[in-house]
Design a protein around this motif. Structure first.
Motif, short mmCIF file in Angstrom:
data_model
loop_
_atom_site.label_atom_id
_atom_site.label_comp_id
_atom_site.label_asym_id
_atom_site.label_seq_id
_atom_site.Cartn_x
_atom_site.Cartn_y
_atom_site.Cartn_z
N ALA B 120 -32.17 -11.23 2.12
CA ALA B 120 -32.41 -10.57 0.84
C ALA B 120 -31.32 -10.93 -0.17
O ALA B 120 -31.57 -10.97 -1.37
N ALA B 140 -24.39 -10.16 2.46
CA ALA B 140 -25.09 -9.71 3.67
C ALA B 140 -24.10 -9.14 4.68
O ALA B 140 -24.44 -8.24 5.46
N ARG B 141 -22.87 -9.67 4.65
CA ARG B 141 -21.83 -9.06 5.49
C ARG B 141 -21.58 -7.66 4.95
O ARG B 141 -21.31 -7.49 3.78
N GLY B 142 -21.69 -6.68 5.83
CA GLY B 142 -21.48 -5.31 5.38
C GLY B 142 -22.66 -4.73 4.62
O GLY B 142 -22.60 -3.62 4.12
N GLY B 143 -23.74 -5.49 4.52
CA GLY B 143 -24.93 -4.97 3.83
C GLY B 143 -26.06 -4.76 4.82
O GLY B 143 -25.83 -4.39 5.96
N GLU B 144 -27.26 -5.00 4.36
CA GLU B 144 -28.42 -4.86 5.22
C GLU B 144 -28.55 -6.14 6.03
O GLU B 144 -28.97 -7.17 5.53
N ARG B 146 -29.58 -6.17 9.63
CA ARG B 146 -30.15 -5.89 10.96
C ARG B 146 -30.81 -7.12 11.56
O ARG B 146 -30.87 -7.28 12.77
N GLU B 235 -42.12 -6.71 13.13
CA GLU B 235 -42.21 -5.28 12.84
C GLU B 235 -43.59 -4.85 12.35
O GLU B 235 -43.81 -3.69 12.06
N VAL B 243 -38.42 -10.92 14.29
CA VAL B 243 -37.14 -10.30 14.58
C VAL B 243 -36.39 -11.25 15.52
O VAL B 243 -35.26 -11.65 15.27
N ASP B 307 -24.94 -5.21 11.79
CA ASP B 307 -25.56 -4.11 12.52
C ASP B 307 -26.74 -4.64 13.34
O ASP B 307 -27.85 -4.14 13.27
N ASN B 308 -26.49 -5.69 14.11
CA ASN B 308 -27.61 -6.36 14.77
C ASN B 308 -27.34 -6.74 16.21
O ASN B 308 -27.94 -7.68 16.74
N PHE B 310 -28.37 -5.35 18.67
CA PHE B 310 -29.61 -5.17 19.45
C PHE B 310 -30.38 -6.48 19.59
O PHE B 310 -31.14 -6.67 20.54
N LEU B 314 -32.46 -8.27 22.71
CA LEU B 314 -33.88 -8.53 22.42
C LEU B 314 -34.21 -10.01 22.57
O LEU B 314 -35.27 -10.38 23.08
#
Lengths: 753, 351
Positions: B120, B140-144, B146, B235, B243, B307-308, B310, B314
């Protein structure tokens, strides 16, 4: 009972006729607002703020102005004056508007200028050339904001706090208790048709092509803003490409009108998709804490539904998410409390079952969790706590066929034999299968509406009301009601709607349009028939002369005796003999306040969902939805089914897909397009079924109609969340449920933030 | 205003000559480039429109058993080519799991390789992005973040390459044929995209004016036809980027894997071929233990870029699934929901 209704209202209502505007729409002939191009029209493009809080320090207006084709740049310095400050809310359901009143920025995407040009391309380029510079201030856009306050009222005048019975005592005495927090995200309406306006001034007269869910309210608001007569404003809004609550008057549309004023030529302004994520309202996020208790055998002892929601820094609208807990389940003690934070976002507003959608997914999840704690089937648990009367007020329901909804839905779905425990079912591929249920409900709102009916000399009819078709089928359903009110076939009635020079049809919102404007139409038609009857009964030459004591009814263009339909005469004959050119009638529709005080009026439903979940990968798919709804009398089963389907799909969206992603550092929406702001695609909704449960409501209004537009989203979202638990044993309380949350919850239940 | 030239060459030579001007961009279907131009994220000085070229639009069966796909072949045409589908079913499955039917009808093979990240912050010109504006930083670092990279990212850029198509291609050893001012060359797809490092703005090895003219699948790639799959986690069930995704191909003889191919999508700035995993699978008995071990090797160097975290777990799971499905054999017909976990699973899942 159905037979009596049929007799009372004629033969058009109840028929599943297809949309009367269907061919226009599928052949591209339906003219939406932005399809209009009056001579000399210019194009306006909005420039939106890239910061969420602060000040516009400078804009290169000269550069924009110098671009070939640009006619004018409208900015705070030259915006034509208004008679009212944009923050003054002069009519109901209105919001503070951002109309270039100053250099302040209060949310990302706020309009800061409008560029008007000969072409859309030149205006777009002009807007880019403005290259605004800002003085940005720190923003807050999350529910974790520090300053929390208690709103006086939520929604439209609902109390912010409400206590009934001994909630703490009920919780203390409960054998089974649940305390859980559910979180729902900010969502945007995303109607397919963007907000738009084509505006032309002629002196003080204003001509507008503009989609609106409330013609008269919009007209009044504009009259106050511009200090002109409402009658001088003509708004045409024959079709809306969806509204979902976002299409009452919006700031960008007023800016289009101001732009036309500035340049003295007609102007068209259409929002880009990304501009619909800011100045045209949204659904506020919520964090809901449910505390509920039940006895050993599953009788609720108390419900406390606490909501934290968010509002903009400069206006008031508080998502009334807890309201659903007042009416849905029988508990001796019920409390609702609200708190809110102020954020640097646009003002939230009415979106697809405001309050109820967010509240329903939390309440239905919590009820499910408590049923599980009581080791009870979740449907049985809901029946155990069936509200025979409205729990808080003790009022009877005007009608409530929810029990039938549960029964018919469960039978059709095949609910019987559902294992009580989670993670018990798999399909032939080994995917986890789960079944969930949710209760749907929506209040039977009515607003104010008027209509005019005319019986013409040739026996055909004309019915007029400024109704709004957002895709729900108003053109068709109101014509059906109109035809019945006059005793004509639907083909014999000319129905006019969608224009502000017609009688005020109220708003298309709150699922109350059909009931309200339909009642007005019915009353107008009845007045025509009453006058026609008087002509016939007092005329010795009429075969109906003297039929007063048995009464007469209109049937297919004839007035006939109630006791013998073979005796009567045609409308045209009555008019001709009386020498009357036409008969006109007027009617109005509004809530019967005495009835509304005596009865609780709600539509209800039960939604059953099947989901499949990949046990390793966490991807979820809703595979089957059955909804059974009781909403009083159904005027057009085909269109109503379509409304239920739409609502249920929005329920899938709420549970599994929809969320705006805001960057907490800037306050900007980072997924402001339909590629990344996910709503379900066809493959996400494989099987849908809507059952129309019969319900006769003698109290709600003369037509017996409740609303169907929004109920489908309630119940469905919770049913899906509950089915996900049943499939996997994982309870996600943070919506939308996605792959990531499934994985996180599977690892560390209850910690997914 | 971004004033740009627009030229319509009729031959590859003309195209390359036209694109010699600095800041040129080739335009094929434009499903990505035109969007980026509209939002100001791409500002080419010249568009060289390839839609009027003759050629580059054939699917050729080569004498050596390989297949050469012209760069202008449409995604849908390739996916529905019967012979190609028999040879490379996982490639078709990947193609059909991407975008929407409308987009696949126009989007091209060459364009797919060269599509830009959907990060984004890359698309939002108000954000800092080293890939779009070198040296501006990375919001993007420290942003959205995931869905951002877990492999091969750098402090300067954590974006992923969004292609589905490239994932089985890289697994199967596809080769990119390039023509440019200095002549023709061919390089493995695996080496075509660049990891961000210090220069995230350099996304591929293409030098100015160079044009992808074809993608070639070598003859041995068809040897995986009987046991190859692509699986994509997303998603929503369609019209969403991965993803994570995985392509797997196996050759199994006498109960042993003789050769394995494995690549991951949605995890890095390039389609990620997992060679260590492939090596470990060779000689192993197909099964849960071997696949789990391979998946761990494939993600051995992974670390969250935000924040990824996961996605690391996956990606391992999707790798295991792709290998499991490949071992079960390519289905006779492509499933109605290509690459979806909800497509029929031969033999079902266990557990």
């Amino acid at each position: 009972m159905a037979e009596v209704l049929h007799m009372r209202h004629g033969s058009n209502a109840g028929q599943p006729i297809t949309r009367r505007d269907g061919v226009l729409k599928v052949t591209g002939q339906a003219r939406y607002a932005a399809d209009n191009h009056p001579p000399d029209m210019l194009h306006a493009v909005l420039a939106g703020s890239r910061i969420a809080r602060g000040r516009v320090v400078s804009m290169d207006i000269e550069a924009a102005q110098a671009h070939p084709g640009v006619v004018a740049v409208m900015a705070p310095g030259n915006r034509p004056p208004l008679a009212l400050h944009p923050d003054d809310k002069s009519v109901p359901f209105s919001f503070c508007l951002d109309l270039l009143q100053d250099d302040r920025v209060r949310y990302a995407g706020q309009p800061i200028a409008v560029v008007i040009a000969e072409t859309l391309e030149a205006a777009t380029e002009g807007a880019a050339l403005l290259a605004a510079r800002y003085e940005a201030e720190p923003v807050e856009v999350t529910l974790d904001a520090e300053e929390v306050f208690v709103p006086q009222a939520v929604g439209v005048g609902d109390p912010g706090e409400f206590w009934h019975g001994d909630v703490e005592g009920g919780l203390a005495a409960a054998a089974r208790r649940l305390e859980a927090t559910y979180e729902t995200p900010q969502q945007f309406h995303n109607a397919m048709e963007p907000h738009s306006v084509v505006a032309a001034w002629d002196g003080d007269a204003l001509s507008l092509d503009m989609p609106t869910q409330g013609l008269a309210l919009t007209q009044m608001r504009l009259a106050a803003l511009f200090g002109i007569r409402a009658e001088g404003i003509h708004i045409r809004s024959p079709f809306l490409g969806g509204g979902f609550g976002s299409k009452l008057l919006t700031g960008p549309q007023v800016l289009g009108i101001l732009a036309a004023k500035l340049v003295g030529r007609p102007v068209k302004l259409v929002l880009r998709r990304d501009q619909m994520y800011g100045p045209v309202t949204h659904r506020a996020p919520t964090r809901q804490r449910l505390r509920i208790g039940a006895t050993e055998d599953g009788a609720l002892t108390a419900i406390h539904h606490h909501v934290r929601t968010a509002v903009s820094r400069f206006d008031e609208f508080f998502e009334p998410a807890a309201g659903i807990s007042r009416t849905l389940y029988a508990a001796p003690a019920i409390a609702i409390t609200n708190e809110a934070v102020r954020l640097d976002t646009g003002t939230p507003g009415f979106m697809r079952a405001p309050g109820l959608a967010s509240g329903s997914i939390a309440l239905e999840s919590a009820i499910d969790e408590l049923a599980q704690a009581c080791a009870m089937d979740p449907l049985e648990f809901r029946l155990r706590n069936y509200a025979e009367v409205e729990p808080v007020s003790g009022r009877s329901f005007s009608s409530k066929a929810l029990r039938e909804c549960y029964a018919e839905g469960a039978a059709r779905f095949g609910w019987a034999g559902r294992p009580l425990e989670s993670r018990q079912m798999r399909d032939e591929n080994g995917l986890l299968v789960g079944w969930g249920v949710g209760t749907a409900t929506f209040p039977a709102h009515m607003f104010q509406a008027a209509a005019r009916a005319v019986l013409r000399r040739d026996g055909t009819g004309l019915v007029e009301t400024g109704a709004h078709d957002m895709g729900q089928g108003a053109w068709t359903v109101f014509a059906q009601i109109a035809a019945d009110s006059l005793g004509l076939d639907v083909e014999q009635v000319e129905f006019r709607a969608g224009s502000s020079d017609l009688p005020d049809a109220g708003i298309a919102g709150g699922s109350g349009h059909t009931a309200t404007a339909g009642s007005a139409i019915q009353a107008a038609g009845e007045q025509v028939i009453a006058r026609l009857t008087e002509l016939a009964l007092t005329d010795p030459r009429s075969p109906l002369f003297g039929a007063g004591n048995v009464g007469v009814v209109p049937r297919k263009g004839r007035l006939v005796r109630w006791d013998d339909e073979n005796r009567g005469e045609s409308f045209a004959d009555i008019l001709a003999r009386a020498g009357v050119a036409e008969i006109e009638g007027h009617g109005s529709g509004a809530a019967d306040t005495a009835m509304a005080e005596r009865y609780a009026m709600q539509a209800h439903g039960a939604v059953f969902a099947e989901v499949k979940v990949d046990p390793d990968l966490g991807q979820i798919r809703a595979t089957r939805l059955v909804g059974a709804f009781a909403a009083g009398r159904i005027i057009n089963p085909r269109l109503v089914r379509s409304q239920y389907y739409g609502g249920m799909i929005w329920g899938v969206s709420f549970a599994l897909h929809e969320r705006a992603v805001l960057d907490p550092r800037t306050g900007r929406v980072m997924n402001a397009d339909l590629g990344e702001y996910h709503v379900p695609v066809n493959a996400d909704v494989p099987s849908l079924e809507a059952i129309l449960v019969e319900e006769d409501d003698p109290h709600v209004n003369a037509l017996g109609i409740k609303g169907v537009g929004e109920i489908g989203i309630t119940g469905t979202a919770g049913a899906i969340a509950n089915a996900v638990w049943h499939a996997t044993g994982i309870r996600v309380r943070h919506f939308p449920i996605g792959i990531e949350r499934m994985l996180r919850e599977a690892r560390a239940p209850g910690t997914a933030g | 205003m971004n004033r740009f030239d627009y030229v319509r060459p009729h031959t590859v030579a003309e195209a390359i000559a036209a694109a010699a001007m600095p800041g040129s961009a080739y335009l094929a279907a434009g499903t990505n480039l035109l969007d980026l131009m509209k939002i100001g994220a791409a500002r080419p000085a010249r568009l060289v429109d390839l839609n009027y070229l003759s050629g580059l639009d054939a699917i050729e069966q080569l004498p050596d058993g390989g297949v050469r796909i012209g760069a202008r072949v449409r995604n849908a045409d390739l996916a529905h080519d019967a012979a190609f589908r028999r040879q490379f079913p996982a490639v078709c499955e990947a193609l059909l799991s991407g975008a929407s039917a409308q987009l696949r009808n126009v989007a091209t093979v060459g364009g797919n390789l060269l599509q830009r990240t959907r990060c984004a912050y890359f698309q939002d010109t108000a954000s800092a992005c080293n890939r779009r504006a070198p040296g501006s930083g990375c919001d993007a670092r420290g942003g959205e973040n995931r869905l951002h990279a877990v492999l091969g990212w750098s402090e300067g850029c954590i974006a992923t390459h969004p292609s589905d198509f490239c994932v089985p291609l890289v697994a199967l050893g596809a080769v990119v044929e390039i023509e440019g001012p200095a002549g023709a060359r061919a390089i493995p797809l695996q080496d075509f995209h660049l990891l961000p490092g210090e220069t995230p703005e350099r996304e591929s090895v293409l030098t100015p004016g160079e044009l992808v003219v074809a993608v070639r699948l070598p003859p041995e790639a068809a040897g995986f036809a009987a046991q190859s799959r692509y699986v994509k986690l997303r998603e929503r069930t369609s019209y969403a980027f991965a993803v994570v995704s995985a392509a797997a191909g196996l050759r199994i003889e006498n109960g042993r894997i003789t050769e394995a191919r494995l690549a991951l999508g949605g995890v890095a700035a390039k389609p990620w071929r997992a060679e260590a995993a492939e090596a470990a699978l060779a000689g192993a008995a197909p099964g849960a233990a071997a696949f789990r071990h391979a998946a761990e090797l494939a993600l051995a160097g992974a670390r969250p870029s935000g924040d990824n975290a996961f996605k690391i777990e996956l990606a391992q799971r999707i790798a295991i699934r792709a290998l499991t499905l490949a071992a079960a054999g390519t289905p006779d017909r492509l499933p109605a929901l290509p690459a979806s976990p909800f497509a029929p699973i031969p033999g079902g899942l266990h557990g």
